[in-house]
Write a protein that holds these residues in place. Sequence first.
Motif, PDB file in Angstrom:
ATOM      1  N   SER A 178       0.879  -1.292  -0.193  1.00  0.00           N
ATOM      2  CA  SER A 178      -0.138  -0.407   0.303  1.00  0.00           C
ATOM      3  C   SER A 178       1.379   1.288  -0.402  1.00  0.00           C
ATOM      4  O   SER A 178       1.963   1.223   0.567  1.00  0.00           O
ATOM      5  CB  SER A 178      -0.838   0.163   1.560  1.00  0.00           C
ATOM      6  OG  SER A 178      -2.197  -1.001   1.137  1.00  0.00           O
ATOM      7  N   LEU A 179       0.466   2.358  -0.156  1.00  0.00           N
ATOM      8  CA  LEU A 179       1.022   3.458  -0.303  1.00  0.00           C
ATOM      9  C   LEU A 179      -0.125   4.532  -0.145  1.00  0.00           C
ATOM     10  O   LEU A 179      -1.073   4.899  -0.482  1.00  0.00           O
ATOM     11  CB  LEU A 179       1.217   3.921  -1.866  1.00  0.00           C
ATOM     12  CG  LEU A 179       2.116   5.065  -2.170  1.00  0.00           C
ATOM     13  CD1 LEU A 179       3.679   5.220  -1.607  1.00  0.00           C
ATOM     14  CD2 LEU A 179       2.102   6.098  -3.491  1.00  0.00           C
ATOM     15  N   GLN A 180       0.312   4.886   1.269  1.00  0.00           N
ATOM     16  CA  GLN A 180      -0.380   5.937   2.131  1.00  0.00           C
ATOM     17  C   GLN A 180       0.263   7.766   1.085  1.00  0.00           C
ATOM     18  O   GLN A 180       1.169   7.867   2.296  1.00  0.00           O
ATOM     19  CB  GLN A 180      -0.955   5.850   3.901  1.00  0.00           C
ATOM     20  CG  GLN A 180      -1.545   6.670   4.189  1.00  0.00           C
ATOM     21  CD  GLN A 180      -2.889   6.802   3.910  1.00  0.00           C
ATOM     22  OE1 GLN A 180      -2.912   5.820   3.837  1.00  0.00           O
ATOM     23  NE2 GLN A 180      -3.236   7.957   3.805  1.00  0.00           N
ATOM     24  N   MET A 181      -0.476   7.919   1.222  1.00  0.00           N
ATOM     25  CA  MET A 181      -0.183   9.596   0.487  1.00  0.00           C
ATOM     26  C   MET A 181      -1.536  10.586   1.173  1.00  0.00           C
ATOM     27  O   MET A 181      -2.178  10.936   0.821  1.00  0.00           O
ATOM     28  CB  MET A 181      -1.124   9.563  -0.693  1.00  0.00           C
ATOM     29  CG  MET A 181       0.108   9.153  -1.521  1.00  0.00           C
ATOM     30  SD  MET A 181      -0.464   8.813  -3.269  1.00  0.00           S
ATOM     31  CE  MET A 181      -2.349   8.401  -3.881  1.00  0.00           C
ATOM     32  N   ASN A 182      -0.674  11.451   1.713  1.00  0.00           N
ATOM     33  CA  ASN A 182      -0.436  11.917   2.788  1.00  0.00           C
ATOM     34  C   ASN A 182      -0.410  13.901   2.014  1.00  0.00           C
ATOM     35  O   ASN A 182       0.226  14.397   1.657  1.00  0.00           O
ATOM     36  CB  ASN A 182      -0.325  12.577   4.640  1.00  0.00           C
ATOM     37  CG  ASN A 182      -1.341  11.322   4.680  1.00  0.00           C
ATOM     38  OD1 ASN A 182      -2.155  10.796   4.477  1.00  0.00           O
ATOM     39  ND2 ASN A 182      -0.425  10.570   6.025  1.00  0.00           N
TER      40      ASN A 182
END
Length: 116
Positions: free
Chosen positions: A79-83
């Motif tokens: 997964s790639l959490q982008m904030n």
Amino acid sequence: QVRVAESGGGLVQAGGSLRLSCAASGSIFSINVMGWYRQTPGKQRELVASITRDGSTNYADSVKGRFTISRDNGMNTVSLQMNSLKPEDTAVYYCNAQTRIVVDYWGKGTLVTVSS
């Protein structure tokens, strides 16, 4: 033989967050590194973040402190959490799986659009 498929792209306003997911199937045991790349029309595909089977991570300078890559222990999902998203993050994001003998497999891509 490995197959990867990414999902989670969409439209988000600047400053918002989005989470991308990649599912791997096939000879998953052979995967050593998985990563996320992005590309816009006319530009070279660039590495965003990667993670090894033992958990070591690598990030592009432009996303450090904002994006986080993670995986399950079997490398079945990444997964790639982008904030704190910025308009400059707008691109097609691709999931990549690299085997121990350095053979690469790519997903079809998922579009992320960040509005001002």
